[in-house]
Enzyme design. Sequence first.
Site, PDB file in Angstrom:
ATOM      1  N   ARG A  14       0.835  -1.211   0.000  1.00 22.12           N
ATOM      2  CA  ARG A  14       0.000   0.000   0.000  1.00 22.12           C
ATOM      3  C   ARG A  14       0.870   1.262   0.000  1.00 22.12           C
ATOM      4  O   ARG A  14       1.001   1.920  -1.018  1.00 22.12           O
ATOM      5  CB  ARG A  14      -0.947  -0.043   1.219  1.00 22.12           C
ATOM      6  CG  ARG A  14      -2.055   1.000   1.176  1.00 22.12           C
ATOM      7  CD  ARG A  14      -1.644   2.392   1.564  1.00 22.12           C
ATOM      8  NE  ARG A  14      -1.070   2.493   2.913  1.00 22.12           N
ATOM      9  CZ  ARG A  14      -0.501   3.611   3.359  1.00 22.12           C
ATOM     10  NH1 ARG A  14      -0.418   4.683   2.601  1.00 22.12           N
ATOM     11  NH2 ARG A  14       0.023   3.656   4.588  1.00 22.12           N
ATOM     12  N   CYS A 238       8.513   9.397  -1.974  1.00 29.13           N
ATOM     13  CA  CYS A 238       7.901  10.418  -1.159  1.00 29.13           C
ATOM     14  C   CYS A 238       7.599  11.573  -2.086  1.00 29.13           C
ATOM     15  O   CYS A 238       8.518  12.166  -2.642  1.00 29.13           O
ATOM     16  CB  CYS A 238       8.856  10.816  -0.035  1.00 29.13           C
ATOM     17  SG  CYS A 238       8.216  12.142   0.960  1.00 29.13           S
TER      18      CYS A 238
HETATM   19  P1  HMG Z   1     -12.636  14.921  -1.883  1.00 29.87           P
HETATM   20  O1  HMG Z   1     -12.421  15.376  -3.283  1.00 29.87           O
HETATM   21  O2  HMG Z   1     -12.702  15.970  -0.812  1.00 29.87           O
HETATM   22  O3  HMG Z   1     -13.855  13.933  -1.728  1.00 29.87           O
HETATM   23  O4  HMG Z   1     -11.457  13.929  -1.512  1.00 29.87           O
HETATM   24  P2  HMG Z   1     -15.356  13.995  -2.182  1.00 29.87           P
HETATM   25  O5  HMG Z   1     -16.121  13.237  -1.140  1.00 29.87           O
HETATM   26  O6  HMG Z   1     -15.756  15.415  -2.506  1.00 29.87           O
HETATM   27  O7  HMG Z   1     -15.378  13.132  -3.540  1.00 29.87           O
HETATM   28  C1  HMG Z   1     -14.739  13.564  -4.728  1.00 29.87           C
HETATM   29  C2  HMG Z   1     -14.687  12.409  -5.708  1.00 29.87           C
HETATM   30  O8  HMG Z   1     -13.936  11.324  -5.164  1.00 29.87           O
HETATM   31  C3  HMG Z   1     -16.057  11.820  -6.028  1.00 29.87           C
HETATM   32  O9  HMG Z   1     -15.972  11.294  -7.351  1.00 29.87           O
HETATM   33  C4  HMG Z   1     -16.173  10.661  -5.075  1.00 29.87           C
HETATM   34  O10 HMG Z   1     -17.045   9.649  -5.495  1.00 29.87           O
HETATM   35  C5  HMG Z   1     -14.742  10.137  -5.075  1.00 29.87           C
HETATM   36  P3  HMG Z   1     -16.486  12.133  -8.636  1.00 29.87           P
HETATM   37  O11 HMG Z   1     -17.919  12.436  -8.329  1.00 29.87           O
HETATM   38  O12 HMG Z   1     -15.637  13.383  -8.685  1.00 29.87           O
HETATM   39  O13 HMG Z   1     -16.251  11.209  -9.778  1.00 29.87           O
HETATM   40  N1  HMG Z   1     -14.409   9.455  -3.819  1.00 29.87           N
HETATM   41  C6  HMG Z   1     -13.933   8.203  -3.751  1.00 29.87           C
HETATM   42  N2  HMG Z   1     -13.653   7.289  -4.682  1.00 29.87           N
HETATM   43  C7  HMG Z   1     -13.178   6.091  -4.261  1.00 29.87           C
HETATM   44  N3  HMG Z   1     -12.972   5.801  -2.966  1.00 29.87           N
HETATM   45  C8  HMG Z   1     -13.241   6.687  -2.006  1.00 29.87           C
HETATM   46  C9  HMG Z   1     -13.740   7.957  -2.394  1.00 29.87           C
HETATM   47  N4  HMG Z   1     -14.102   9.043  -1.690  1.00 29.87           N
HETATM   48  C10 HMG Z   1     -14.513   9.953  -2.565  1.00 29.87           C
HETATM   49  N5  HMG Z   1     -13.011   6.398  -0.720  1.00 29.87           N
HETATM   50  C11 HMG Z   1     -10.609  12.030  -0.326  1.00 29.87           C
HETATM   51  C12 HMG Z   1     -11.372  13.340  -0.235  1.00 29.87           C
HETATM   52  C13 HMG Z   1     -10.278  11.590   1.077  1.00 29.87           C
HETATM   53  C14 HMG Z   1     -11.465  10.992  -1.009  1.00 29.87           C
HETATM   54  C15 HMG Z   1      -9.344  12.292  -1.166  1.00 29.87           C
HETATM   55  O14 HMG Z   1      -8.676  13.377  -0.635  1.00 29.87           O
HETATM   56  C16 HMG Z   1      -8.411  11.110  -1.177  1.00 29.87           C
HETATM   57  O15 HMG Z   1      -8.703  10.090  -1.782  1.00 29.87           O
HETATM   58  N6  HMG Z   1      -7.261  11.234  -0.494  1.00 29.87           N
HETATM   59  C17 HMG Z   1      -6.368  10.101  -0.339  1.00 29.87           C
HETATM   60  C18 HMG Z   1      -4.968  10.546  -0.371  1.00 29.87           C
HETATM   61  C19 HMG Z   1      -4.102   9.349  -0.100  1.00 29.87           C
HETATM   62  O16 HMG Z   1      -4.447   8.216  -0.368  1.00 29.87           O
HETATM   63  N7  HMG Z   1      -2.903   9.623   0.444  1.00 29.87           N
HETATM   64  C20 HMG Z   1      -1.980   8.565   0.728  1.00 29.87           C
HETATM   65  C21 HMG Z   1      -2.375   7.745   1.911  1.00 29.87           C
HETATM   66  S1  HMG Z   1      -1.972   8.505   3.464  1.00 29.87           S
HETATM   67  C22 HMG Z   1      -0.313   8.125   3.697  1.00 29.87           C
HETATM   68  O17 HMG Z   1       0.315   7.577   2.826  1.00 29.87           O
HETATM   69  C23 HMG Z   1       0.302   8.410   5.031  1.00 29.87           C
HETATM   70  C24 HMG Z   1       0.492   7.141   5.873  1.00 29.87           C
HETATM   71  O18 HMG Z   1       1.313   6.207   5.190  1.00 29.87           O
HETATM   72  C25 HMG Z   1       1.112   7.513   7.209  1.00 29.87           C
HETATM   73  C26 HMG Z   1       2.390   8.359   7.080  1.00 29.87           C
HETATM   74  O19 HMG Z   1       3.319   7.972   6.362  1.00 29.87           O
HETATM   75  O20 HMG Z   1       2.388   9.414   7.717  1.00 29.87           O
HETATM   76  C27 HMG Z   1      -0.852   6.463   6.162  1.00 29.87           C
HETATM   77 MG    MG Z   2       3.421   6.312   5.174  1.00 29.81          MG
END
Ligand code: HMG
Ligand code: MG
Length: 296
Positions: A14, A238
Site C-alpha cells: 500500500r 515520497c
Molecule cells: P474529496 O475530493 O474531498 O472527496 O477527496 P469527495 O467526497 O468530494 O469526492 C470527490 C470524488 O472522489 C467523487 O468522485 C467521489 O465519489 C470520489 P467524482 O464524483 O468526482 O467522480 N471518492 C472516492 N472514490 C473512491 N474511494 C473513495 C472515495 N471518496 C470519494 N473512498 C478524499 C477526499 C479523502 C477521497 C481524497 O482526498 C483522497 O482520496 N485522499 C487520499 C490521499 C491518499 O491516499 N494519500 C496517501 C495515503 S496517506 C499516507 O500515505 C500516510 C500514511 O502512510 C502515514 C504516514 O506515512 O504518515 C498512512
Molecule cells: Mg506512510
Amino acid sequence: MYPKQVSIFEVGARDGLQNEQPVTCQNKIILIEDLAKAGIKRIEAASFVSPKWVPQMADSGDVLRNIFRQTGVTYSALTPNLKGLELALDAGADEVAIFGAASETFSQRNINCSIDESIERFAPVIERAITANIPVRGYVSCVLGCPYEGDISTSEVARVSEILYKMGCYEISLGDTIGVGTPTHSRKMLEAVADKVPVDKLALHFHDTYGQALANILACLETGVSVIDSSVAGLGGCPYAKGASGNLATEDLVYMLHGLGIETGIDLPLLAQAGNKISQALGRTSGSKVALAITP
Ligand code: HMG
Ligand code: MG
C-alpha cells in the site's frame, strides 16, 4: 529493555506501491502472497481512496478479492471515508485504517479537509466498521515534521492520537511521513504520546528519507513499543522529496531485530525474495541494503 517480540505491520503493498510506477494487479497479488509465505502476519494490502488522487491503488478491490488468504494473516485497507469503508467491506478487508495528521496543511493536502473535519468524517467510519466487527487502525501523519509547516509540536501529535484512540481505533500508528526525524526527537515524541495512549497501543511508521529510520526505531524500542510498520524492499517514494526513499525496508528492520534477539516470526531470505521479485517488476533494485547483501 527491548521487547521479546515485535509485530511487523507490512505496508509495502500500500504505502510502497502507492508511490511507485503502477504495477499490475497480478504483481500485487504475488507480492502479498509472498509476504504471507515469508511469515508476515499483518499486511496492508489495499487503499480505498479516490482513484483520481492515487491511481496506483484503483484496483484495490480486485487485489483483495483475488489473493489467496493464509490463515492467521490480517489483510487490511485504508478507508478515508464511508465510501472507502463500504468498498473495503465489500472486498473483504479484515481490518481498515483511517488516516489523520498532526499538521493542518498536510491534512488539507492529503485528504482535503482540516484536522477537525477529518475527525468528524472518521467518526461514522469507525462506528460502521466496529458494527461490522472490523477493527480500525488510526494513522497520524507528520509526527516528526511536515513538508509544509516544518516543526510539529509533540503535544499536537499526542492530542490527535488520543482523540483517534478514544474514538475506537485499536492501535495508533505514528507516521514520520517525510522521514525527517532523528533518534532523540523520535523518542520524546513517542513518550509524549504514550502519556495519553497506552504504549502497547502504539506503532511506529517511519519513512527512511534521511536514512534515520532504524536509528529512530532503536531509540524508541526501550519505551516498550512493539509494533513497527515497514515496507518490503523499501518500496515507495515520497511525493514531497524528489528521489527520496520510501518506508524503512522490512528486511533491514528484521535483520536488526533478529540481531538484537527480538523475535519477528519472519523468514528473512523468503522476505528478501519477495522484495526482489516486486523490485524486478518495477524495474528497480531493492531499496533494502540487507536484501542486496544476502541476494546471491
Ligand atoms: P474529496 O475530493 O474531498 O472527496 O477527496 P469527495 O467526497 O468530494 O469526492 C470527490 C470524488 O472522489 C467523487 O468522485 C467521489 O465519489 C470520489 P467524482 O464524483 O468526482 O467522480 N471518492 C472516492 N472514490 C473512491 N474511494 C473513495 C472515495 N471518496 C470519494 N473512498 C478524499 C477526499 C479523502 C477521497 C481524497 O482526498 C483522497 O482520496 N485522499 C487520499 C490521499 C491518499 O491516499 N494519500 C496517501 C495515503 S496517506 C499516507 O500515505 C500516510 C500514511 O502512510 C502515514 C504516514 O506515512 O504518515 C498512512
Ligand atoms: Mg506512510
